[in-house]
Every structure is written in C-alpha cells, then in structure tokens.
Scaffold this active site. Sequence first.
Site, PDB file in Angstrom:
ATOM      1  N   LYS A 195      52.069  58.238  49.129  1.00  0.00           N
ATOM      2  CA  LYS A 195      52.343  58.514  47.719  1.00  0.00           C
ATOM      3  C   LYS A 195      53.784  59.629  47.221  1.00  0.00           C
ATOM      4  O   LYS A 195      53.770  59.051  45.740  1.00  0.00           O
ATOM      5  CB  LYS A 195      51.304  60.134  48.005  1.00  0.00           C
ATOM      6  CG  LYS A 195      49.522  60.120  48.847  1.00  0.00           C
ATOM      7  CD  LYS A 195      48.735  61.158  48.465  1.00  0.00           C
ATOM      8  CE  LYS A 195      47.843  60.929  49.208  1.00  0.00           C
ATOM      9  NZ  LYS A 195      46.928  62.065  49.745  1.00  0.00           N
ATOM     10  N   GLN A 200      47.680  68.339  50.450  1.00  0.00           N
ATOM     11  CA  GLN A 200      47.269  66.691  51.693  1.00  0.00           C
ATOM     12  C   GLN A 200      46.450  68.153  52.453  1.00  0.00           C
ATOM     13  O   GLN A 200      47.222  68.960  52.982  1.00  0.00           O
ATOM     14  CB  GLN A 200      48.622  66.215  52.276  1.00  0.00           C
ATOM     15  CG  GLN A 200      48.160  65.701  52.774  1.00  0.00           C
ATOM     16  CD  GLN A 200      47.445  64.038  52.322  1.00  0.00           C
ATOM     17  OE1 GLN A 200      47.609  63.663  52.055  1.00  0.00           O
ATOM     18  NE2 GLN A 200      46.319  63.575  53.207  1.00  0.00           N
ATOM     19  N   ASP A 238      43.267  64.653  42.837  1.00  0.00           N
ATOM     20  CA  ASP A 238      42.504  64.762  43.251  1.00  0.00           C
ATOM     21  C   ASP A 238      41.382  64.636  42.451  1.00  0.00           C
ATOM     22  O   ASP A 238      40.116  64.154  43.734  1.00  0.00           O
ATOM     23  CB  ASP A 238      42.899  65.725  44.734  1.00  0.00           C
ATOM     24  CG  ASP A 238      43.965  64.839  46.030  1.00  0.00           C
ATOM     25  OD1 ASP A 238      43.212  63.849  45.880  1.00  0.00           O
ATOM     26  OD2 ASP A 238      44.572  64.923  47.139  1.00  0.00           O
TER      27      ASP A 238
END
Length: 292
Positions: free
Chosen positions: A53, A97, A120
């Site tokens: 990412k 994460q 997200d």
Amino acid sequence: MAILMDGKQTAEAIRLQIADEVVELKEKGKKIPHLAAILVGHDGASLTYVTHKVKDCEQVGFKSTLLRFDADITEDFLLDQIDKVNDNHDIDGLIVQLPLPEHISVEKVTSRILPQKDVDGFHPSNVGKMVKSQPTFISATPFGIVKLLEHYKIDTKGKHCVVIGRSDIVGTPMSILLSRKTYPGDCTVTLCHSRTPDIAAFTRSADIIVAALGIPEFLKGDMVKEGAVVIDVGITRVPDSSKKSGYSLTGDVKFDEVSPKCSYITPVPGGVGPMTRASLLLNTLLASKKIV
Ligand code: NAP
C-alpha cells in the site's frame, strides 16, 4: 471460453490516471494526497500488505506515512495514535491494517478514525451511507469489483447474483452494492454463508457469482451455469513445492473447470487483488479532494 477480467491491467490504467492527476496538483501548487497506515505487530502477511500500500502511494506520487507499533501496545495507546492522525491536517486518509492483536477491539479502532479520513470505508457511518446510496468511501475490495464490472461493461440489471461469504469487508458490502438502484447494481442478490444448505442450488441459477469465502477451489464446474460471470475474491496460500516461495495463491474458484462455462471470469492472482490496491488509492484521492 471466458473473457479474462484483467485486474492487473485495469488497476494499472487507474493508477496512471491518478498519477496524472497528482502531477497536475503539483503543477498547480495544490496539496498532494497523503495516506497514513498503522501496522500493529509483526505478522508477515500484514507487513507485506502494508508495504504494498505504501509502495502504491509512492508510485502515483502520493505522500505516505507508515506508523509501526509492537503487538503489546494497549488499546488506549492505539486510539491515541489514531486521534493524532485525525488531528493532522496534512494526512487525508488513515488505514489500520487488520487483523489486530486480540486485546484490541477492531470495532473501537475503526469507529475512532474520522469518517472523512476512513479510506477503508469501515466506519459505521460510512457503511450506513453506502447502504443509503450516499457518497462515501466504499471498502477497497468491493469498490475494486465494482470498477472491474464497470470496466468490462458487465450487464447487471435484473441479473441474479449470488455472493458467497458475508464478511463486513467483502461479502456483505458486495451484496448491498449489487442490489442498489444504480449501475453496477439492480441485481437480485442471494447472500450465502457457512450456514446456507446446498449452495450449489443457488449458484446454478446465478448470472453473476462473487466467491468470497476463503476456501480454495470451492466453486466447481458443476455449480455454475453456462455464460455466468464469476468474480473470484479468495486468496489462500496453498503449499506448492514447485514454487520458490513454497506456496501458490489459490482462489475460491476451481478455475480449470469453471472458466470454460463462463462469459467472464477473474483470475487469481491478477484479478480482484490489484483492483483492491488501486481502489485504496482512489479513496485516498477522494479524501484529499474532500468529496466524501
Ligand atoms: P472471512 O471474514 O473469513 O469471511 C468468510 C465468509 O465466508 C464468512 O461469511 C463465512 O460464513 C463464509 N464461509 C466460510 N465457509 C463457508 C462455506 N463452507 N460455505 C459458504 N460460506 C462459507 O473472509 P473475508 O475477509 O471475507 O475473505 C474471503 C476471502 O477473500 C479470503 O480468501 C481472503 O483472503 C480473500 N480476500 C481477498 C481480497 C483481495 O483483495 N483479493 C481482499 C479481501 C479478502 P459465516 O459468516 O457463516 O462464518
């Protein structure tokens, strides 16, 4: 024979578009999108995902910040770090994460991220907006699948779509997105999960199947009707002595049996995975434009 839905190529086109936009922003002296990622602990797979990412951000010209903490930090400490990022005006988007260590609540963490930085799309208010078809961050994997369906101009209106798997990050949002009154959408959706008896009875009548359960090669040839569109979300590391790494990445679809029957199918790897990564960049760009 099926047409391969090439996520790698489609994602690359999206990345190039984003990179062009960043060049323009730089030329105009405007703010460069900035993504922050928090990684807790030392899990190898999580580190790989976060590293990708961050690299993706660098490739398109975004700024990125990686904050790494040991697995034994307290929940309060992590929430404080999230508050700091929330207050940092240079940072547009924040991801934490997953998975997190067991003593840290995923719900508390995802709810602590400012909704306007929640690239997200996990914050309850962003999930609510998605359900109500309001502009919001759609979580990266379902967003990537939507983009892939758009790219290949897959007809979804009035189609029967079967989604296998009901996780918060893939199956459930996918079922909602495909049933919305828009394109891609307007499907009649059946959501299957581990308590669904005889899943094949549903998939055999499906025009579109999204397999997101994490069981390698679950969807067999005799579970699919001729001409179906099959989206394989699954990625499982299966031991493979022929590979240098010792494993190969396997999807939820038995590709050699299913692909001859399909009109379109995503490969694994190279299908949904690259689209997921590109979608996070798209969400970060949206966050920096304060559109959501
Ligand atoms: P997850 O949270 O483990 O959820 C799996 C879902 O599958 C659950 O809803 C579960 O049902 C259902 N399920 C499990 N066994 C089943 C069975 N035998 N029959 C029917 N349904 C069954 O997984 P996830 O996070 O959604 O991920 C799913 C897969 O996609 C994994 O392989 C993951 O690695 C992959 N993935 C790929 C990407 C990408 O970018 N390509 C992104 C995210 C995930 P219950 O709810 O009843 O337990």
